[in-house]
Design a protein around this motif. Structure first.
Motif: not given
Length: 276
Positions: A207-216, A262-271
């Motif tokens: 989530g932090v990595a995803r947020g960092l890209v969006v903020a950038a 890791l966010f991709g893996a998190f998405s699999f966990g959410q599934a």
């Protein structure tokens, strides 16, 4: 209505509910696959300085190059359509978790529905042979939108406001990850300790990595507004590349790629464990 008619209506509602839940889980899987592909592209850029796009377009091109690319593309597009359908049900029925009936929650669900709906359409267009539609560079798209906004009266202010909103969204995404807000949407009590640790590791770092890209992306938008130069705006591709041009060099981009994976893996966990 007769008892038989009532039973039939209940069964139909249950079937529709099952279909929406299945669509949501398929959507999480599709999102996870796309993030893993983007992460792999980011690593290749860091280590080989390839000219491939580190965004949705590059990910789709990678999928298309595999032996079963066409089928995978259709599966990804359909999965994302399932996600859009689930978000639509949240917006209409107010079922988006705790306090889902509130207007703000419904509006957010509607915005997500539009986002995943458009993404699904682009992926399916790419799968159907419309290469330009699905794989268009996010950098070119960002610059085109910025150019149009700058052409309006008070253009730099409009661009600045949009950019500030994107930065705020990135901070919000990263902040919610750090605060582990995702836990309330998971079947947390029914998960084992190792499963919880997996979701915390992937959820926070991803989530932090995803947020960092969006903020950038938003920061580059602000630069475009201040300079009155649409070419300074960047999409996901050039934004991700920019991390390799910092004093930390390509290793910062490798670290970012690990976070996106890791966010991709998190998405699999959410599934698997997301309450839908």
């Amino acid at each position: 209505m007769t008892t038989a008619g009532t039973s039939t209506a209940v069964a139909r509602r249950a079937a529709r509910g099952d279909a929406v839940r299945a669509g949501a889980r398929a959507g999480f899987v599709a999102r996870g696959v796309l993030y893993l592909l983007v992460a792999a592209l980011a690593v290749r850029i860091a280590l080989t300085d390839t000219h491939e796009q580190a965004d949705r377009g590059g990910a789709l091109a990678d999928v298309a190059a595999t032996p079963f690319g066409a089928g995978l593309l259709w599966a990804l597009g359909i999965g994302l359509a399932g996600m859009a359908l689930w978000r639509l049900s949240e917006a209409v029925l107010g079922t988006g978790g705790p306090k889902g009936e509130r207007v703000a929650k419904r509006l957010m669900a509607a915005a997500r529905c539009v986002f995943y709906g458009v993404t699904s359409f682009l992926v399916l267009s790419f799968a159907a042979g419309g290469r330009g539609s699905g794989a268009g560079s996010t950098d070119r798209q960002s610059q085109d939108i910025t150019r149009r906004l700058l052409g309006l009266p008070g253009g730099p202010w409009w661009v600045g406001l949009v950019a500030a909103g994107v930065i705020a969204a990135g901070v919000w995404i990263g902040g919610r990850a750090v605060l582990r807000k995702y836990r309330k949407h998971l079947a947390w009590t029914g998960m084992s300790r190792s499963q919880r640790r997996f979701m915390d590791l992937t959820g926070v770092a991803g989530g932090v990595a995803r947020g960092l890209v969006v903020a950038a992306v938003g920061v580059f938008g602000l630069q475009a507004a201040v300079a009155f130069d649409p070419d300074k705006a960047k999409g996901m591709d050039d934004t991700i590349r920019s991390f390799a041009h910092t004093p930390a060099g390509p290793w910062l981009l490798v670290a970012l790629a690990a976070g996106l994976a890791l966010f991709g893996a998190f998405s699999f966990g959410q599934a698997k464990w997301r309450k839908v």
